[in-house]
Design an enzyme around this catalytic site. Structure first.
Site, PDB file in Angstrom:
ATOM      1  N   ASP A 188      51.813   2.522  12.134  1.00 50.90           N
ATOM      2  CA  ASP A 188      50.572   2.538  11.370  1.00 50.90           C
ATOM      3  C   ASP A 188      50.847   2.124   9.925  1.00 50.90           C
ATOM      4  O   ASP A 188      51.917   2.413   9.370  1.00 50.90           O
ATOM      5  CB  ASP A 188      49.983   3.949  11.411  1.00 50.90           C
ATOM      6  CG  ASP A 188      48.652   4.051  10.724  1.00 50.90           C
ATOM      7  OD1 ASP A 188      47.725   3.326  11.119  1.00 50.90           O
ATOM      8  OD2 ASP A 188      48.527   4.858   9.783  1.00 50.90           O
ATOM      9  N   GLU A 224      51.414  -2.564  12.033  1.00 53.14           N
ATOM     10  CA  GLU A 224      50.061  -2.895  11.604  1.00 53.14           C
ATOM     11  C   GLU A 224      50.187  -3.633  10.271  1.00 53.14           C
ATOM     12  O   GLU A 224      50.306  -3.039   9.211  1.00 53.14           O
ATOM     13  CB  GLU A 224      49.217  -1.628  11.433  1.00 53.14           C
ATOM     14  CG  GLU A 224      47.799  -1.941  10.998  1.00 53.14           C
ATOM     15  CD  GLU A 224      47.031  -0.720  10.518  1.00 53.14           C
ATOM     16  OE1 GLU A 224      45.800  -0.824  10.396  1.00 53.14           O
ATOM     17  OE2 GLU A 224      47.665   0.324  10.259  1.00 53.14           O
TER      18      GLU A 224
END
Length: 503
Positions: free
Chosen positions: A232, A261
């Protein structure tokens, strides 16, 4: 090309094929929202205030800020799914023919989304236990499928004991966070969200805890059998620490996949990480379909991105159209033809298609929280056009070697999205032509592939075209508005002769 170089070139494709990370079909699941728990009555005590348990047919709605917990109320709404209920859908994963199951975070935390870890080393109790995770890992591996977890290592939740302890200036954890009186909350927060204090990765002990030590978070879950991590907000972690993290994961399992990400242009990032969630490609796709950029520009942008980044890094990167952070496909594109063209690009351009749960059933939803609705299993039936179409995309991607692990060649075109995927075998060559406009298009495009023979005929693998003619490298093609065609050269002899006999 001499014989040695030819063998080395051929081996590139064999090596790619043997690496599960290249061109894998990735299926994303939010554990709480994917499949109803069969033991929900036994778990009711886990959803007490400020949490709230919803009925499976309820739609998520935006909530109000809950000052006591520092969360928005829709972050504390639950639907009751767990790891065992995910495991109940193993046959579905097999039917879809996916390669990788990717789970949104499962670490212990207060919220439903788990991007606020309270304890990385514990499974959130409403999702199950480490034994449930082990069982899921084993079952997926028995189906020759992989499993990846979502790692949130830039920040933790405000109720994380490490953070609570760190508030004491004398604590050994105090420097694990960036406390500063100049900050509004006295500590650095991710995106200034009050419930998400950022970890101070500059501190060696934090890096040891997350990925360096043998019992670190990254390594311990790989030891349990997971096959990789999706990171993330990886862009917040930065180049250097991402490289260290990726190296540590590879030391534990050589072919572990670390995907970040990354909303930035991917070129430099893949020097630190195996692959990115390719949001640059997503922008190219959406802007082309919406006719904000021309096919000519789109072709060049795709080609430049692949050349800049490297095809082997792009093959490990995830081709994304929708997920838990952006509106669903059906919301982004109201026109069914636009949805189809976007997915053709997603599944046939180099990379690993990332399929968000429910997209294959035609689920709808705007941004968060609407895009995180519980799975619509009532839509899962033989007559669902979305499901049947998605199956065609997956099967073609999986069965055509060039689409899964092949190289990319831009086809010279002004009006069409046009590209070739190829390997060392001309018989595996696949050409994709897409007309994103509202007008029928007839165009002569240049295919810069010397292996394609004059007057070559083609098999249509998917889509349709009124005209396909090939002469001296030029392909004349006719496509109706908002349509596409996927073709492969006919290389076998109809009777006795084929010009491909020595190619």
């Amino acid at each position: 090309m001499n014989q040695k170089l030819k063998l080395e070139h051929e081996n590139i494709y064999i090596q790619r094929e043997q690496d599960w990370r290249n061109g894998a079909i990735v299926y994303q699941v939010i554990v709480d929202r994917f499949s109803p728990s069969s033991t929900i009555e036994k778990k009711l005590a886990l959803y007490q205030e400020p949490r709230k348990l919803r009925y499976w047919n309820e739609t998520p709605e935006p909530g109000a800020f809950h000052h006591e917990s520092r969360y928005w109320t829709h972050e504390l709404d639950f639907w009751g799914g767990d790891l065992k209920s995910v495991m109940d859908r193993l046959d579905y994963f097999k039917e879809l023919n996916i390669d990788v199951l990717y789970l949104n975070p499962i670490h212990e935390s207060l919220s439903n989304h788990k991007y606020d870890a309270k304890d990385y080393q514990k499974i959130s109790i409403e999702f199950g236990t480490v034994d449930d995770l082990r069982a899921l890992i084993t079952a997926l591996h028995q189906q020759n499928q992989k499993i990846m977890l979502d790692g949130v290592f830039n920040h933790v939740g405000v109720d994380n004991p490490l953070f609570i302890n760190a508030k004491n200036p004398n604590s050994k954890y105090h420097k694990w966070f960036d406390f500063n009186e100049k900050y509004p909350e006295g500590v650095r927060l991710w995106a200034d969200v009050k419930s998400l204090p950022e970890l101070n990765l500059e501190h060696k002990d934090v890096r040891n805890y997350i990925y360096q030590n043998q019992d670190s978070v990254i390594r311990s879950y790989i030891k349990e059998g997971i096959d990789g991590w999706r990171l993330d907000v990886a862009f917040d972690i930065g180049y250097n620490y991402l490289k260290e993290l990726t190296d540590a994961a590879h030391q534990e399992k050589e072919d572990a996949l670390i995907v970040g990400e990354i909303w930035n242009y991917p070129k430099k990032w893949t020097q630190s990480i195996d692959g990115v969630m390719n949001f640059t490609l997503r922008e190219i796709i959406t802007r082309t379909i919406q006719q904000k950029i021309s096919p000519l520009m789109a072709n060049q942008a795709i080609s430049d991105m692949i050349l800049d980044t490297g095809i082997d890094q792009i093959l490990k990167s995830w081709n994304i159209i929708d997920n838990h952070d952006v509106p669903r496909l059906t919301y982004q594109f109201k026109d069914r033809y636009d949805q189809i063209l976007a997915q053709v690009m997603q599944f046939f351009l180099p990379g690993s298609p990332n399929l968000y749960y429910g997209t294959e059933l035609g689920m709808e939803g705007a941004g968060d929280p609407y895009n995180r609705a519980p799975m619509r299993w009532d839509l899962y039936h033989d007559d669902n056009d979305y499901f049947n179409w998605t199956k065609k995309l997956i099967d073609l991607h999986q069965n055509e070697r060039a689409l899964k692990i092949g190289d990319y060649l831009m086809i010279k075109s002004e009006k069409l999205i046009a590209f070739e995927r190829y390997t060392d075998k001309v018989s595996e060559t696949v050409i994709v032509l897409i007309n994103p406009s509202y007008q029928d298009v007839e165009e002569d495009v240049l295919v810069r592939d010397s292996n394609l023979m004059n007057y070559s005929q083609f098999d249509v693998l998917l889509g349709e075209s009124d005209q396909i003619e090939f002469l001296a490298g030029f392909l004349k093609v006719s496509l109706k508005k908002k349509s596409f065609v996927v073709i492969r050269p006919k290389t076998k002899a109809d009777k006795s002769y084929t010009p491909y006999k020595r190619i």
